[in-house]
Design an enzyme around this catalytic site. Structure first.
Site, PDB file in Angstrom:
ATOM      1  N   LYS A 101      52.781 132.145  -4.769  1.00 25.92           N
ATOM      2  CA  LYS A 101      53.779 131.976  -3.705  1.00 25.92           C
ATOM      3  C   LYS A 101      53.136 132.433  -2.404  1.00 25.92           C
ATOM      4  CE  LYS A 101      58.322 132.582  -5.823  1.00 25.92           C
ATOM      5  NZ  LYS A 101      59.498 133.476  -5.876  1.00 25.92           N
ATOM      6  N   HIS A 161      65.720 143.752  -6.466  1.00 25.97           N
ATOM      7  CA  HIS A 161      65.413 143.148  -5.173  1.00 25.97           C
ATOM      8  C   HIS A 161      66.643 142.664  -4.407  1.00 25.97           C
ATOM      9  CE1 HIS A 161      61.345 143.566  -6.548  1.00 25.97           C
ATOM     10  NE2 HIS A 161      60.842 142.932  -5.510  1.00 25.97           N
ATOM     11  N   GLU A 203      56.688 148.281  -7.795  1.00 26.30           N
ATOM     12  CA  GLU A 203      56.574 146.997  -8.511  1.00 26.30           C
ATOM     13  C   GLU A 203      55.958 147.227  -9.898  1.00 26.30           C
ATOM     14  OE1 GLU A 203      58.015 144.424  -7.236  1.00 26.30           O
ATOM     15  OE2 GLU A 203      58.044 144.753  -5.069  1.00 26.30           O
ATOM     16  N   ASN A 236      62.617 139.852  -9.810  1.00 27.73           N
ATOM     17  CA  ASN A 236      63.400 140.352  -8.682  1.00 27.73           C
ATOM     18  C   ASN A 236      64.308 141.517  -9.066  1.00 27.73           C
ATOM     19  OD1 ASN A 236      62.413 138.667  -6.663  1.00 27.73           O
ATOM     20  ND2 ASN A 236      63.733 136.981  -7.352  1.00 27.73           N
ATOM     21  N   ARG A 289      61.230 133.855 -14.185  1.00 30.43           N
ATOM     22  CA  ARG A 289      60.524 134.363 -12.999  1.00 30.43           C
ATOM     23  C   ARG A 289      61.472 135.182 -12.125  1.00 30.43           C
ATOM     24  NH1 ARG A 289      55.732 131.446  -9.401  1.00 30.43           N
ATOM     25  NH2 ARG A 289      55.330 133.273  -8.126  1.00 30.43           N
ATOM     26  N   ARG A 322      44.843 119.585   4.307  1.00 33.83           N
ATOM     27  CA  ARG A 322      45.726 119.256   3.164  1.00 33.83           C
ATOM     28  C   ARG A 322      45.422 120.115   1.930  1.00 33.83           C
ATOM     29  NH1 ARG A 322      44.447 114.313   5.281  1.00 33.83           N
ATOM     30  NH2 ARG A 322      46.182 113.345   6.396  1.00 33.83           N
ATOM     31  N   HIS A 376      66.607 143.730  -0.695  1.00 32.78           N
ATOM     32  CA  HIS A 376      66.608 142.836   0.470  1.00 32.78           C
ATOM     33  C   HIS A 376      67.739 143.211   1.429  1.00 32.78           C
ATOM     34  CE1 HIS A 376      64.366 139.741  -2.175  1.00 32.78           C
ATOM     35  NE2 HIS A 376      63.513 140.440  -1.451  1.00 32.78           N
ATOM     36  N   HIS A 429      58.686 147.755   1.765  1.00 28.24           N
ATOM     37  CA  HIS A 429      59.325 146.935   0.740  1.00 28.24           C
ATOM     38  C   HIS A 429      59.459 147.709  -0.578  1.00 28.24           C
ATOM     39  CE1 HIS A 429      60.413 143.399  -1.549  1.00 28.24           C
ATOM     40  NE2 HIS A 429      59.365 143.571  -2.349  1.00 28.24           N
ATOM     41  N   LYS A 436      52.747 139.952 -14.668  1.00 26.14           N
ATOM     42  CA  LYS A 436      53.236 139.008 -13.648  1.00 26.14           C
ATOM     43  C   LYS A 436      52.703 137.607 -13.937  1.00 26.14           C
ATOM     44  CE  LYS A 436      54.160 137.501  -9.148  1.00 26.14           C
ATOM     45  NZ  LYS A 436      54.360 137.765  -7.757  1.00 26.14           N
ATOM     46  N   GLU A 462      60.326 128.812 -11.097  1.00 24.11           N
ATOM     47  CA  GLU A 462      61.552 129.600 -11.146  1.00 24.11           C
ATOM     48  C   GLU A 462      62.736 128.773 -11.627  1.00 24.11           C
ATOM     49  OE1 GLU A 462      61.104 132.617  -7.840  1.00 24.11           O
ATOM     50  OE2 GLU A 462      63.262 132.355  -7.818  1.00 24.11           O
TER      51      GLU A 462
HETATM   52  N1  LIG Z   1      53.566 136.285  -2.339  1.00 24.00           N
HETATM   53  C1  LIG Z   1      54.277 137.095  -3.082  1.00 24.00           C
HETATM   54  O1  LIG Z   1      54.597 136.793  -4.239  1.00 24.00           O
HETATM   55  C2  LIG Z   1      54.682 138.422  -2.519  1.00 24.00           C
HETATM   56  C3  LIG Z   1      55.236 139.406  -3.359  1.00 24.00           C
HETATM   57  C4  LIG Z   1      55.552 140.651  -2.804  1.00 24.00           C
HETATM   58  C5  LIG Z   1      55.319 140.893  -1.464  1.00 24.00           C
HETATM   59  N2  LIG Z   1      54.778 139.899  -0.678  1.00 24.00           N
HETATM   60  C6  LIG Z   1      54.495 140.141   0.756  1.00 24.00           C
HETATM   61  O2  LIG Z   1      53.506 141.164   0.840  1.00 24.00           O
HETATM   62  C7  LIG Z   1      53.597 141.764   2.137  1.00 24.00           C
HETATM   63  C8  LIG Z   1      53.435 143.265   1.992  1.00 24.00           C
HETATM   64  O3  LIG Z   1      52.173 143.525   1.427  1.00 24.00           O
HETATM   65  P1  LIG Z   1      51.537 144.995   1.444  1.00 24.00           P
HETATM   66  O4  LIG Z   1      52.554 145.969   1.001  1.00 24.00           O
HETATM   67  O5  LIG Z   1      50.253 144.902   0.726  1.00 24.00           O
HETATM   68  O6  LIG Z   1      51.371 145.293   2.993  1.00 24.00           O
HETATM   69  P2  LIG Z   1      50.206 145.011   4.065  1.00 24.00           P
HETATM   70  O7  LIG Z   1      49.437 143.797   3.752  1.00 24.00           O
HETATM   71  O8  LIG Z   1      50.897 145.065   5.381  1.00 24.00           O
HETATM   72  O9  LIG Z   1      49.271 146.280   3.885  1.00 24.00           O
HETATM   73  C9  LIG Z   1      49.773 147.566   4.174  1.00 24.00           C
HETATM   74  C10 LIG Z   1      48.853 148.332   5.107  1.00 24.00           C
HETATM   75  O10 LIG Z   1      47.736 148.799   4.365  1.00 24.00           O
HETATM   76  C11 LIG Z   1      46.517 148.440   5.037  1.00 24.00           C
HETATM   77  N3  LIG Z   1      45.503 148.323   3.988  1.00 24.00           N
HETATM   78  C12 LIG Z   1      45.290 147.297   3.142  1.00 24.00           C
HETATM   79  N4  LIG Z   1      44.373 147.632   2.212  1.00 24.00           N
HETATM   80  C13 LIG Z   1      43.983 148.894   2.491  1.00 24.00           C
HETATM   81  C14 LIG Z   1      43.078 149.812   1.881  1.00 24.00           C
HETATM   82  N5  LIG Z   1      42.431 149.502   0.757  1.00 24.00           N
HETATM   83  N6  LIG Z   1      42.913 151.029   2.446  1.00 24.00           N
HETATM   84  C15 LIG Z   1      43.626 151.377   3.551  1.00 24.00           C
HETATM   85  N7  LIG Z   1      44.516 150.572   4.163  1.00 24.00           N
HETATM   86  C16 LIG Z   1      44.696 149.344   3.639  1.00 24.00           C
HETATM   87  C17 LIG Z   1      46.855 147.175   5.759  1.00 24.00           C
HETATM   88  O11 LIG Z   1      45.960 146.938   6.830  1.00 24.00           O
HETATM   89  C18 LIG Z   1      48.269 147.492   6.253  1.00 24.00           C
HETATM   90  O12 LIG Z   1      48.228 148.280   7.402  1.00 24.00           O
HETATM   91  C19 LIG Z   1      54.931 141.351   2.721  1.00 24.00           C
HETATM   92  O13 LIG Z   1      54.712 140.423   3.732  1.00 24.00           O
HETATM   93  C20 LIG Z   1      55.639 140.679   1.541  1.00 24.00           C
HETATM   94  O14 LIG Z   1      56.520 139.642   1.952  1.00 24.00           O
HETATM   95  C21 LIG Z   1      54.456 138.689  -1.190  1.00 24.00           C
END
Ligand SMILES: NC(=O)c1ccc[n+]([C@@H]2O[C@H](COP(=O)([O-])OP(=O)(O)OC[C@H]3O[C@@H](n4cnc5c(N)ncnc54)[C@H](O)[C@@H]3O)[C@@H](O)[C@H]2O)c1
Length: 367
Positions: free
Chosen positions: A136, A242, A178, A239, A235, A114, A246, A259, A220, A230
């Protein structure tokens, strides 16, 4: 409940201070540490070694380094490992990785027993400046991304920009989308700094890198603090670009388009839409485009892919974005660099199409 900004620490090397930071935030020293395969290989020994030397009891958890790890089945496997390791409510979870690990780790922490505390140790630029902040957390459903989740604020976000030295340049540019977005929607001075030091930031030069990361993270956090659920529209300004992004990601089937790449193209469309609807003066549009022009995606592939889609095709795809309300598209626009707002009125499809075509023409003129 932790507030977003008071729990962000930007420091190099941050892991050396982890014991002190945990103590100061009332966190216990029993820590389930979640990595993906890449962050485990790159930083596992450093992080786990440092935790153990500071008296932590640790259990290591690893998931494959891919988006599909953000799933119920992956969470289910991790719950099993945690139960077998006798992890209870006295433990916390430390997520070491990009947005995938951060979102999955936060989701698991929000639901396990929980809810246990989560600490984020982001290792991508996108995670340091966006996904690790704001609480989030989600996994994907086969019918859509991020559909199953919680608001679960991290107790701490530990940001160490030196982790970025191993990140591929494609991921750096993706994260920079971003970062630039924060300049567009909320801080003209920050936009100017990014314009002036863009190349240095791309080369991970200090102090510009830490400045860009830290200012983004706090912008942020500030937005999230003012509109956590939101409800006021503030907030939603995060986007910016975005709605278009999307639609593009969906058209590309979430493959071969990061992304941040989709957000860069989307911001370009949103700038043109802001101008077309009479909000953004031409001089500011040009200034915004000049910064976007400096993004270097591999081999121009991303721009070419964007040009391959028809404008109507993109708009159809945007209608399937989960953020639509009553099948109407909602857009975040800017009326000057440094000020974004959620446009309350319907935007005619002709204007949306016009903005997409303006962006397509602009990208075409670059090749
Ligand atoms: N929660 C939120 O508010 C929010 C906001 C934006 C995006 N997201 C989510 O974030 C995700 C994308 O995140 P991301 O772009 O970080 O991608 P990711 O987590 O897939 O990382 C990208 C790649 O980089 C590698 N990596 C990570 N750190 C590294 C480092 N220091 N050196 C070398 N390689 C490294 C990872 O293993 C992966 O292969 C999506 O799922 C998206 O939906 C969430």
């Amino acid at each position: 409940m932790p507030t977003p900004s008071s729990h962000i620490v930007v420091k190099t090397p941050v892991v050396d201070a982890i014991g002190e930071l945990y103590a100061a935030h009332g966190l216990g020293r029993k820590c389930a540490v979640l990595f993906d395969e890449n962050t485990r290989a790159l930083y596992g020994e450093t992080v786990l070694g440092s935790l153990r030397s500071q008296g932590f009891l640790t259990v290591e958890l690893v998931v494959p380094a891919r988006e599909t790890s953000k799933s119920m089945s992956s969470a289910w496997k991790i719950y099993g490992r945690m139960i077998e390791a006798d992890i209870d409510r006295s433990w916390n979870l430390l997520a070491v990785g990009g947005g995938v690990v951060g979102d999955l780790g936060g989701f698991i922490a929000a639901s396990y027993y929980r809810g246990i505390p989560v600490v984020q140790l982001p290792t991508t630029l996108l995670a340091m400046t966006d996904s690790s902040i704001g609480g989030k957390v989600a996994v994907n459903h086969p019918l859509g991304k991020n559909l199953i989740g919680f608001f679960h604020l991290p107790e701490l976000v530990l940001i160490d920009p030196s982790f970025l030295k191993t990140l591929p340049s494609r991921e750096i540019y993706g994260g920079l989308a971003e970062v630039v977005k924060y300049g567009f929607i909320s801080d003209r001075g920050f936009f100017n700094l990014l314009t002036e030091h863009f190349d240095g930031i791309v080369r991970l030069e200090e102090p510009w890198l830490s400045e860009a990361v830290s200012r983004s993270a706090f912008i942020k956090a500030d937005v999230v603090e003012k509109d956590f659920r939101e409800s006021s529209g503030l907030r939603a300004t995060l986007n910016f670009g975005h709605t278009f992004a999307h639609g593009l990601e969906k058209l590309a089937n979430y493959r071969n388009l990061r992304h941040g790449e989709a957000v860069t193209l989307g911001m370009c469309c949103a700038l043109f839409l802001s101008h077309r609807l009479g909000f953004l003066p031409l001089a500011e549009l040009d200034e915004g485009l000049a910064l976007i022009k400096r993004f270097r995606f591999p081999g121009g592939v991303i721009e070419k892919r964007f040009l391959a889609y028809g404008g109507e095709e993109l708009i159809d795809s945007m209608y399937s974005d989960k953020k639509k309300i009553d099948r109407k598209l909602r857009f975040v626009l800017i009326d000057r660099i440094g000020h974004g707002f959620l446009h309350g009125e319907d935007v005619a499809n002709a204007d949306v199409l016009g903005a997409v075509n303006d962006a397509r023409a602009w990208f075409t003129s670059r090749h």
